[in-house]
Design an enzyme around this catalytic site. Structure first.
Site, PDB file in Angstrom:
ATOM      1  N   PRO A  12      -1.637  -7.719   4.288  1.00  0.00           N
ATOM      2  CA  PRO A  12      -2.500  -7.907   3.046  1.00  0.00           C
ATOM      3  C   PRO A  12      -1.864  -8.330   1.920  1.00  0.00           C
ATOM      4  CG  PRO A  12      -2.233  -5.566   3.635  1.00  0.00           C
ATOM      5  CD  PRO A  12      -1.511  -6.330   4.446  1.00  0.00           C
ATOM      6  N   CYS A  97      -0.028   0.710  -2.920  1.00  0.00           N
ATOM      7  CA  CYS A  97      -0.111   0.031  -4.034  1.00  0.00           C
ATOM      8  C   CYS A  97       0.607   0.684  -5.199  1.00  0.00           C
ATOM      9  CB  CYS A  97      -1.900  -0.284  -4.111  1.00  0.00           C
ATOM     10  SG  CYS A  97      -2.120  -1.033  -5.641  1.00  0.00           S
TER      11      CYS A  97
HETATM   12  C1  LIG Z   1       1.491 -11.191  -4.248  1.00  0.00           C
HETATM   13  C2  LIG Z   1       1.324  -9.952  -3.350  1.00  0.00           C
HETATM   14  C3  LIG Z   1       0.124  -9.192  -3.064  1.00  0.00           C
HETATM   15  C4  LIG Z   1       0.139  -8.117  -2.217  1.00  0.00           C
HETATM   16  N1  LIG Z   1      -1.145  -7.424  -2.056  1.00  0.00           N
HETATM   17  C5  LIG Z   1      -0.903  -6.259  -1.154  1.00  0.00           C
HETATM   18  C6  LIG Z   1      -2.169  -5.785  -0.973  1.00  0.00           C
HETATM   19  O1  LIG Z   1      -3.189  -5.885  -1.329  1.00  0.00           O
HETATM   20  N2  LIG Z   1      -2.118  -4.684  -0.044  1.00  0.00           N
HETATM   21  C7  LIG Z   1      -0.988  -4.110   0.197  1.00  0.00           C
HETATM   22  O2  LIG Z   1      -1.053  -3.120   0.984  1.00  0.00           O
HETATM   23  N3  LIG Z   1      -0.050  -4.741   0.215  1.00  0.00           N
HETATM   24  C8  LIG Z   1       0.100  -5.803  -0.742  1.00  0.00           C
HETATM   25  N4  LIG Z   1       1.429  -6.405  -1.110  1.00  0.00           N
HETATM   26  C9  LIG Z   1       2.632  -6.029  -0.293  1.00  0.00           C
HETATM   27  C10 LIG Z   1       2.933  -6.615   0.762  1.00  0.00           C
HETATM   28  O3  LIG Z   1       1.818  -6.680   1.797  1.00  0.00           O
HETATM   29  C11 LIG Z   1       4.130  -6.534   1.718  1.00  0.00           C
HETATM   30  O4  LIG Z   1       4.182  -4.860   2.103  1.00  0.00           O
HETATM   31  C12 LIG Z   1       5.345  -6.780   0.562  1.00  0.00           C
HETATM   32  O5  LIG Z   1       5.438  -7.805  -0.097  1.00  0.00           O
HETATM   33  C13 LIG Z   1       6.754  -6.401   1.410  1.00  0.00           C
HETATM   34  O6  LIG Z   1       6.631  -7.569   2.422  1.00  0.00           O
HETATM   35  P1  LIG Z   1       7.628  -8.960   2.214  1.00  0.00           P
HETATM   36  O7  LIG Z   1       9.143  -8.499   1.587  1.00  0.00           O
HETATM   37  O8  LIG Z   1       7.622  -9.509   3.249  1.00  0.00           O
HETATM   38  O9  LIG Z   1       6.834  -9.814   1.222  1.00  0.00           O
HETATM   39  C14 LIG Z   1       1.457  -7.522  -1.801  1.00  0.00           C
HETATM   40  C15 LIG Z   1       2.776  -8.339  -2.186  1.00  0.00           C
HETATM   41  C16 LIG Z   1       2.370  -9.297  -2.868  1.00  0.00           C
HETATM   42  C17 LIG Z   1       3.789 -10.129  -2.918  1.00  0.00           C
END
Ligand SMILES: Cc1cc2nc3c(=O)[nH]c(=O)nc-3n(C[C@H](O)[C@H](O)[C@H](O)COP(=O)(O)O)c2cc1C
Length: 382
Positions: A12, A97
């Site tokens: 998400p 969050c």
């Molecule tokens: C722009 C952005 C928006 C995000 N929005 C959510 C969200 O709505 N809900 C959530 O659980 N995590 C959210 N996250 C966290 C991501 O789901 C993920 O857990 C985190 O970015 C780590 O993964 P990555 O290193 O592959 O980006 C968000 C991350 C980013 C960068």
């Protein structure tokens, strides 16, 4: 039950993980998608903008929604509404969050310190929902005292009784994006499950930007660790990442192919938000938000050592064509230029400031170049 094994799951992503973006993800090989975080309290008030976050596109064949809330009674009512009003395959509880506004109300990461509340939420939601529940958490509030390994055995009691997976983003609430995700701890937390209860798959999350990253995690294995590839920023920066993971190859994508993806996003955007001025404006805003991520891609052919790592800051470079150079620009004015190529000129005085300062890098892992922490406006500090 939703089977996450061996699948590519797009995490998400508030703002940028909108429906047109998720359609692009599906086109490019993603198996499972999830809506942006919706606040339970706003869903209960019937706020149309919040309900819009639960909307699924027909192509999203395995689709979840994510809700945040801090109270068992409230989340149980939310579950009832979702059961009656939404078409979903699973409901994800947000326990990660980091936003102050959310945590102060006992939601998001704050839940990681409140086991009793979490148990109550799980009991309420699993008793109402006909679809499975998942829980997305961080390693804990701060990295020195991680708590995921303490909560997981409790959540495991719901394994097979409604809860089908736990996702751990390998950073703490206080860490934000300043360090690499701690996959060792993710594995430890997964191994903390009780042997006499039904195992609960734990999906690791953090910093996957290539099929090699995913393979490394698969090779490292770990008790109860799922083989699902959960991708966040990697998919924003390289929307073709799901294809790469599935086909285990580095796709040296051309600038024109990248522009074609953006063109498709614009047409999906207009279809979703409307072809009137309001719809075009919205499409442009969301496109610009996305471009603040896509500019971080370094073409595979240019890179000295493959694969590109998420937290590495590239030195400025020239692409193989003017378009490739333009697509790599970290300059907001250039993103606006790209939006004009796809949507026509912006109105006079148009301004844009990305919500997520995605073009910043963790200092600890940048290649000898001074990094800037991913610490910006509180609302955007995911
Ligand atoms: C722009 C952005 C928006 C995000 N929005 C959510 C969200 O709505 N809900 C959530 O659980 N995590 C959210 N996250 C966290 C991501 O789901 C993920 O857990 C985190 O970015 C780590 O993964 P990555 O290193 O592959 O980006 C968000 C991350 C980013 C960068």
């Amino acid at each position: 039950m939703v089977d996450f094994e061996g699948k590519v799951y797009v995490a998400p992503l508030t703002t940028v993980g909108n429906l047109p973006f998720r359609r692009i993800m599906k086109d490019l090989g993603a198996d499972i998608t999830c809506g942006e975080m919706a606040l339970g309290q706003n869903l209960l008030k019937g706020q149309a903008s919040e309900w819009a976050l639960l909307k699924r596109h027909a192509c999203e064949d395995v689709f979840g929604v994510q809700v945040a809330g801090g109270h068992p009674d409230q989340m149980t009512r939310v579950a009832e509404l979702i059961r009656n009003e939404a078409s979903v395959d699973f409901v994800d509880i947000n326990m990660g969050c980091p936003i102050d506004l959310v945590c102060k109300q006992g939601m998001g990461s704050a839940l990681m310190n409140k086991q009793r509340k979490v148990r109550g939420i799980l009991m309420g939601m699993t008793s109402i929902l006909e679809v499975p529940v998942t829980v997305k958490m961080r390693v804990g509030w701060d990295d020195k005292t991680p708590t995921a390994h303490k909560i997981i055995p409790m959540i495991q009691n719901f394994s097979g009784k409604g809860v089908c997976a736990v996702m751990i983003h390998g950073r703490s609430r206080l860490q934000r994006y300043t360090k690499s995700a701690d996959w060792n701890y993710i594995r430890e937390a997964a191994a903390s499950e009780q042997s006499w209860l039904r195992p609960l798959p734990v999906i690791g999350n953090g910093d996957i930007m290539s099929w090699q990253d995913h393979k490394q995690h698969l090779d490292e294995g770990g008790k109860n660790m799922s083989t699902c590839a959960m991708v966040g920023r990697g998919a924003l920066i390289k929307p073709w990442l799901p294809t790469e993971i599935k086909e285990k190859r580095d796709w040296d994508i051309s600038a024109t192919e990248r522009l074609d993806i953006l063109k498709k996003f614009v047409s999906y955007g207009i279809e979703h938000w409307g072809s009137d001025q309001l719809g075009v404006n919205r499409t442009r805003r969301f496109l610009l938000e996305w471009l603040s991520f896509t500019c971080r891609y370094i073409p595979a052919a240019i890179l000295e050592v493959l694969p590109q790592r998420l937290n590495e800051r590239p030195p400025p470079f020239f692409g193989r064509s003017d378009l490739e150079t333009l697509l790599s620009s970290q300059n907001c004015a250039d993103w606006i230029k790209i939006s004009e190529m796809l949507l026509g000129p912006v109105p006079e005085g148009f301004q844009f400031e990305p919500k997520h300062k995605s073009n910043s890098y963790a200092p600890s892992v940048s290649r000898g170049l001074a990094g800037v922490e991913d610490e910006t406006e509180p609302i955007q500090n995911w």
